[in-house]
Motif scaffolding. Sequence first.
Motif, PDB file in Angstrom:
ATOM      1  N   ASP A 228       0.844  -1.200   0.000  1.00 52.06           N
ATOM      2  CA  ASP A 228       0.000   0.000   0.000  1.00 52.06           C
ATOM      3  C   ASP A 228       0.876   1.246   0.000  1.00 52.06           C
ATOM      4  OD1 ASP A 228      -1.883   1.920   0.249  1.00 52.06           O
ATOM      5  OD2 ASP A 228      -2.795   1.152   2.091  1.00 52.06           O
ATOM      6  N   ARG A 229       1.188   1.736  -1.200  1.00 54.18           N
ATOM      7  CA  ARG A 229       2.042   2.906  -1.330  1.00 54.18           C
ATOM      8  C   ARG A 229       1.358   4.188  -0.857  1.00 54.18           C
ATOM      9  NH1 ARG A 229       6.185   1.825  -5.423  1.00 54.18           N
ATOM     10  NH2 ARG A 229       6.207   4.042  -5.979  1.00 54.18           N
ATOM     11  N   SER A 230       0.023   4.165  -0.743  1.00 56.79           N
ATOM     12  CA  SER A 230      -0.694   5.374  -0.343  1.00 56.79           C
ATOM     13  C   SER A 230      -0.365   5.799   1.078  1.00 56.79           C
ATOM     14  CB  SER A 230      -2.208   5.159  -0.474  1.00 56.79           C
ATOM     15  OG  SER A 230      -2.675   4.205   0.473  1.00 56.79           O
ATOM     16  N   LYS A 231       0.147   4.854   1.894  1.00 57.25           N
ATOM     17  CA  LYS A 231       0.472   5.174   3.284  1.00 57.25           C
ATOM     18  C   LYS A 231       1.866   5.770   3.436  1.00 57.25           C
ATOM     19  CE  LYS A 231      -2.576   1.719   5.373  1.00 57.25           C
ATOM     20  NZ  LYS A 231      -2.676   0.568   6.315  1.00 57.25           N
TER      21      LYS A 231
ATOM     22  N   LEU B  44       9.538  10.284   0.813  1.00 56.73           N
ATOM     23  CA  LEU B  44      10.343   9.080   0.606  1.00 56.73           C
ATOM     24  C   LEU B  44      10.512   8.765  -0.864  1.00 56.73           C
ATOM     25  CD1 LEU B  44       9.208   6.681   3.484  1.00 56.73           C
ATOM     26  CD2 LEU B  44      11.369   7.903   3.268  1.00 56.73           C
ATOM     27  N   PHE B  45       9.466   8.971  -1.668  1.00 53.46           N
ATOM     28  CA  PHE B  45       9.580   8.735  -3.107  1.00 53.46           C
ATOM     29  C   PHE B  45      10.567   9.717  -3.737  1.00 53.46           C
ATOM     30  CE2 PHE B  45       5.308   7.121  -2.083  1.00 53.46           C
ATOM     31  CZ  PHE B  45       5.424   5.840  -2.584  1.00 53.46           C
TER      32      PHE B  45
ATOM     33  N   ALA C 220       3.950  -5.111  -3.899  1.00 53.43           N
ATOM     34  CA  ALA C 220       2.921  -5.013  -4.934  1.00 53.43           C
ATOM     35  C   ALA C 220       3.083  -6.083  -6.004  1.00 53.43           C
ATOM     36  CB  ALA C 220       2.959  -3.629  -5.571  1.00 53.43           C
ATOM     37  N   ALA C 221       4.303  -6.575  -6.199  1.00 56.46           N
ATOM     38  CA  ALA C 221       4.571  -7.505  -7.305  1.00 56.46           C
ATOM     39  C   ALA C 221       4.516  -8.973  -6.897  1.00 56.46           C
ATOM     40  CB  ALA C 221       5.942  -7.196  -7.900  1.00 56.46           C
TER      41      ALA C 221
ATOM     42  N   MET D  35       6.349   5.538   6.842  1.00 60.70           N
ATOM     43  CA  MET D  35       5.814   4.554   5.905  1.00 60.70           C
ATOM     44  C   MET D  35       4.452   4.009   6.334  1.00 60.70           C
ATOM     45  SD  MET D  35       9.118   2.430   4.570  1.00 60.70           S
ATOM     46  CE  MET D  35       9.752   2.013   6.179  1.00 60.70           C
ATOM     47  N   GLY D  36       3.838   4.666   7.323  1.00 62.40           N
ATOM     48  CA  GLY D  36       2.519   4.245   7.754  1.00 62.40           C
ATOM     49  C   GLY D  36       2.520   3.030   8.655  1.00 62.40           C
TER      50      GLY D  36
END
Length: 373
Positions: A179-182, A187-188, A332-333, A358-359
Amino acid sequence: MSLEIRAVASHREIREFIELPYRLHSTSPQWIPPLRLERRLFLSRKHNPFFTHGDARLFLARRDGRVVGRISAQINHPFNEVHDNAWGMFGFLEMEDDPEATRALLDAAAGWLRARGRDRMIGPMDFTMNDEAGLLIEGFDRDPMIKQPWQPPYYQPLVEGAGMDKAMDLLMWELEIADRSKVRPILFRLAEEANTKHGVAVRKMSRRTLRADLDMFADVYNHAWAENWDFVPYSEEDLDALALEFQLVFDSNWFMIAEKDGEAIGAAISVPDINQVLRKMKGRLLPFGWWHYLRRRRTIDRVRVGFLGVKPEYQYTGAAAQLYIENFDMGAATRCSWGEMGWILETNTAMNRGMEAMGGRVVKRYRVYERTL
């Protein structure tokens, strides 16, 4: 009823030492039985590289012949040399809800260490902090992941009632790594700049070159973790054993090196949680345990992020963010969409803030205790 504490001295007593937690925890839904064969090899002076640089003694507690508890006392000489101290450790602590037996076991370990010139006892750890370490004090309802201990709630008051004081808490953070939304946007950006601005690239380790890659990992570890409270550098014997251990759970998606100008400057190793398979194996390879192991990729859907660090002189590059994001990409992969990060020392402010970014959330807390000898 009479209580006796005696050092383990026979193959039968080794077997009793190994079997005790199977009896104590067999009805606990969270406890996951380790392979008995692996436990025998781990306790073997011939097979465990700990005994190339350390010594240990195992003890059993009996009431009228019945085993009611166990403990180890050990000395890790490289730890003493690095930290210039004379500490000893204890581990493998298991016991019935028995205050007298708990105190007697801890006293036996302390006495053995005191007789060998130790002035402080810390633990539990089996045999080092990079094995199973700490006493579970929060998160009893969650399954332990690979190399995480699980103990019932009554252990904490028994240990503290026996005169052990808190030394350090170890935190486990849960991360939804798919879950990249968190993840906080910074960081990106840092991960992108690590590559474009600082020339850092992340590559995956391979099974064929795993032993050589672990030399690079150890170079990172021996720099990045050097100031940690528990630090001990990896020896060649340790790395040989670690390579054999990792071969059983290796997945190239999760074993990473960050490089700059050909130098390894960071590393991350996330281990697929083989405990999900061990639960089905019920402590044995035969008759069907091997079948569950061979089908492990169909079972495992979580990882333990066991190591993630960057050499201090390269922490400005964003390599840590790059390794974090690569873990999210792999979440995710692959089937492994979540995991736990740690343990992380409660005093490691930078890493704990990184987990928040990172949530993540703290889901388990382990406590390391100490006693002056």
